[in-house]
Design an enzyme around this catalytic site. Structure first.
Site, PDB file in Angstrom:
ATOM      1  N   TRP A  11       0.817  -1.229   0.000  1.00 52.96           N
ATOM      2  CA  TRP A  11       0.000   0.000   0.000  1.00 52.96           C
ATOM      3  C   TRP A  11       0.842   1.267   0.000  1.00 52.96           C
ATOM      4  O   TRP A  11       0.325   2.357  -0.167  1.00 52.96           O
ATOM      5  CB  TRP A  11      -0.883   0.043   1.240  1.00 52.96           C
ATOM      6  CG  TRP A  11      -1.965  -0.981   1.306  1.00 52.96           C
ATOM      7  CD1 TRP A  11      -2.122  -2.109   0.540  1.00 52.96           C
ATOM      8  CD2 TRP A  11      -3.070  -0.975   2.219  1.00 52.96           C
ATOM      9  NE1 TRP A  11      -3.237  -2.795   0.916  1.00 52.96           N
ATOM     10  CE2 TRP A  11      -3.835  -2.120   1.946  1.00 52.96           C
ATOM     11  CE3 TRP A  11      -3.473  -0.115   3.241  1.00 52.96           C
ATOM     12  CZ2 TRP A  11      -5.003  -2.419   2.661  1.00 52.96           C
ATOM     13  CZ3 TRP A  11      -4.628  -0.414   3.959  1.00 52.96           C
ATOM     14  CH2 TRP A  11      -5.384  -1.557   3.664  1.00 52.96           C
ATOM     15  N   LYS A  12       2.141   1.121   0.288  1.00 54.19           N
ATOM     16  CA  LYS A  12       3.020   2.291   0.455  1.00 54.19           C
ATOM     17  C   LYS A  12       2.414   3.229   1.519  1.00 54.19           C
ATOM     18  O   LYS A  12       1.799   2.722   2.463  1.00 54.19           O
ATOM     19  CB  LYS A  12       3.248   2.965  -0.895  1.00 54.19           C
ATOM     20  CG  LYS A  12       3.713   1.939  -1.935  1.00 54.19           C
ATOM     21  CD  LYS A  12       4.282   2.529  -3.161  1.00 54.19           C
ATOM     22  CE  LYS A  12       4.727   1.405  -4.089  1.00 54.19           C
ATOM     23  NZ  LYS A  12       5.385   1.867  -5.287  1.00 54.19           N
ATOM     24  N   HIS A  95      12.829  -2.239  -0.302  1.00 54.18           N
ATOM     25  CA  HIS A  95      12.100  -1.678  -1.448  1.00 54.18           C
ATOM     26  C   HIS A  95      12.897  -0.502  -2.029  1.00 54.18           C
ATOM     27  O   HIS A  95      13.547   0.237  -1.282  1.00 54.18           O
ATOM     28  CB  HIS A  95      10.713  -1.218  -0.991  1.00 54.18           C
ATOM     29  CG  HIS A  95       9.827  -0.861  -2.145  1.00 54.18           C
ATOM     30  ND1 HIS A  95       9.919   0.355  -2.789  1.00 54.18           N
ATOM     31  CD2 HIS A  95       8.872  -1.563  -2.793  1.00 54.18           C
ATOM     32  CE1 HIS A  95       9.035   0.378  -3.781  1.00 54.18           C
ATOM     33  NE2 HIS A  95       8.386  -0.774  -3.800  1.00 54.18           N
ATOM     34  N   GLU A  97      12.064   2.311  -2.945  1.00 53.87           N
ATOM     35  CA  GLU A  97      11.735   3.629  -2.386  1.00 53.87           C
ATOM     36  C   GLU A  97      12.445   3.849  -1.046  1.00 53.87           C
ATOM     37  O   GLU A  97      12.752   4.986  -0.679  1.00 53.87           O
ATOM     38  CB  GLU A  97      10.214   3.778  -2.267  1.00 53.87           C
ATOM     39  CG  GLU A  97       9.590   3.966  -3.649  1.00 53.87           C
ATOM     40  CD  GLU A  97       8.135   3.556  -3.762  1.00 53.87           C
ATOM     41  OE1 GLU A  97       7.472   3.361  -2.733  1.00 53.87           O
ATOM     42  OE2 GLU A  97       7.668   3.426  -4.920  1.00 53.87           O
ATOM     43  N   GLU A 165      11.967  -6.219  -8.780  1.00 53.18           N
ATOM     44  CA  GLU A 165      11.248  -5.004  -9.156  1.00 53.18           C
ATOM     45  C   GLU A 165      12.191  -4.063  -9.905  1.00 53.18           C
ATOM     46  O   GLU A 165      12.925  -3.287  -9.273  1.00 53.18           O
ATOM     47  CB  GLU A 165      10.737  -4.288  -7.907  1.00 53.18           C
ATOM     48  CG  GLU A 165       9.692  -5.047  -7.152  1.00 53.18           C
ATOM     49  CD  GLU A 165       8.758  -4.101  -6.400  1.00 53.18           C
ATOM     50  OE1 GLU A 165       7.553  -4.185  -6.626  1.00 53.18           O
ATOM     51  OE2 GLU A 165       9.234  -3.270  -5.621  1.00 53.18           O
ATOM     52  N   GLY A 171       5.550   2.294 -10.638  1.00 49.79           N
ATOM     53  CA  GLY A 171       4.765   3.534 -10.614  1.00 49.79           C
ATOM     54  C   GLY A 171       4.544   4.153 -11.980  1.00 49.79           C
ATOM     55  O   GLY A 171       4.252   5.341 -12.088  1.00 49.79           O
ATOM     56  N   SER A 213       4.252  -1.849 -11.791  1.00 52.63           N
ATOM     57  CA  SER A 213       3.126  -1.529 -12.674  1.00 52.63           C
ATOM     58  C   SER A 213       2.304  -2.753 -13.095  1.00 52.63           C
ATOM     59  O   SER A 213       1.882  -2.876 -14.244  1.00 52.63           O
ATOM     60  CB  SER A 213       3.613  -0.744 -13.886  1.00 52.63           C
ATOM     61  OG  SER A 213       4.196   0.478 -13.452  1.00 52.63           O
ATOM     62  N   GLY A 234       1.615  -2.651  -6.231  1.00 54.44           N
ATOM     63  CA  GLY A 234       1.495  -1.367  -5.551  1.00 54.44           C
ATOM     64  C   GLY A 234       0.096  -0.786  -5.703  1.00 54.44           C
ATOM     65  O   GLY A 234      -0.871  -1.272  -5.100  1.00 54.44           O
TER      66      GLY A 234
HETATM   67  P1  PGA Z   1       3.329  -0.202  -8.566  1.00 51.13           P
HETATM   68  O1  PGA Z   1       4.318  -0.384  -7.329  1.00 51.13           O
HETATM   69  O2  PGA Z   1       2.610  -1.525  -8.742  1.00 51.13           O
HETATM   70  O3  PGA Z   1       2.421   0.900  -8.207  1.00 51.13           O
HETATM   71  O4  PGA Z   1       4.200   0.089  -9.763  1.00 51.13           O
HETATM   72  C1  PGA Z   1       4.985  -1.587  -7.106  1.00 51.13           C
HETATM   73  C2  PGA Z   1       5.942  -1.484  -5.964  1.00 51.13           C
HETATM   74  O5  PGA Z   1       6.612  -0.433  -5.827  1.00 51.13           O
HETATM   75  O6  PGA Z   1       6.071  -2.407  -5.145  1.00 51.13           O
END
Ligand code: PGA
Length: 255
Positions: A11-12, A95, A97, A165, A171, A213, A234
């Site tokens: 969910w971030k 991750h 991020e 990933e 994203g 994505s 995500g």
């Molecule tokens: P996303 O994110 O599916 O929105 O691209 C995936 C993730 O960062 O784990």
């Protein structure tokens, strides 16, 4: 190795209210109820973890990060033991991020061990930022895997999950997810590296997810021909309209 497909929702830092979080949990539980071949894990922010009361074997709770120590004077941090005591079973580690905020491969390697010590199953994220014709990303992935898994004992290898990933595919528009064929090639390479580190038996039963994505339209093809055991999803995991469709389409793929 997972006997079922595994779909992990990341969910971030969403949604912004507890009411919305409740609605997403309810949707995910409902959607997971009739799945036969798919296990679902949802990883909300810590603040909403308590909403995911695990009441059947189809849906599990995870988090998006933990600290590398069990307890102590670490203001603002959350230990794997705390997550476990709240019913969490999985943790996303490394991750991209978080790596962009300074998390290193060395720290990832420590967090994996801390998570395992608390009885959590680590979902270890790896992935290159870019690709070019000279194939340097392959060496990048090898280094990342070698350092991240450097503290892991072979006998614990089956307890971890690798999430591939590619950063450039996260994203983006769903059409920019990596194509299943390219995912397959990379997954085979990852297995080769795992084979070099842990041996053939471990590599052949590795649990590998793809993330970047993924949506309800491309999920099935990725599971069918991407050579992966599941998906790290995500944005689509928060979409009350389409996440159920994604789960159904994954579940339709035979094991
Ligand atoms: P996303 O994110 O599916 O929105 O691209 C995936 C993730 O960062 O784990």
């Amino acid at each position: 190795m997972n006997k079922k497909h595994l779909v992990v929702g990341n969910w971030k830092m969403n949604p912004t209210s507890i009411e919305e979080a409740r609605a997403v949990v309810a949707m995910s539980k409902k959607a997971a109820k009739n799945l036969k071949r798919t296990e679902v894990v949802i990883c909300p922010p810590f603040a909403f973890l308590h909403l995911v009361k695990v009441d059947n074997k189809k849906i599990f709770a995870g988090v998006q990060n933990v600290f590398n120590q069990p307890a102590g004077s670490f203001t603002g941090e959350i230990s794997p033991q705390m997550v476990r005591s709240l019913g969490g079973k999985y943790v996303i580690i490394g991750h991209s991020e978080r790596r962009a905020m300074g998390e290193t491969d060395e720290l990832v390697s420590q967090k994996i061990i801390a998570a395992l010590n608390a009885g959590l199953r680590p979902i270890v994220c790896i992935g290159e930022k870019t690709r070019n014709q000279s194939g340097e990303y392959l060496q990048f992935l090898r280094n990342q895997l070698s350092i991240c898994l450097s503290l892991l004992k072979k006998k614990h290898f089956s307890e971890i999950i690798i999430a591939y990933e590619p950063v450039f595919a996260i994203g983006k528009s769903f059409a920019e997810a990596m194509q299943a064929r390219e995912i397959l090639e990379t997954v085979l390479y990852i297995k080769k590296v795992l084979n070099d580190i842990f041996g053939k038996e471990s590599a052949s039963c590795a649990c590998i997810l793809y993330g970047g994505s993924v949506n309800w339209e491309n999920a099935k093809a990725i599971i069918e021909t991407g050579g992966v055991n599941g998906l790290l999803v995500g944005r689509e995991s928060l979409n009350v309209e389409t996440f159920p469709k994604l789960l159904t389409s994954v579940d339709a793929v035979s094991l």
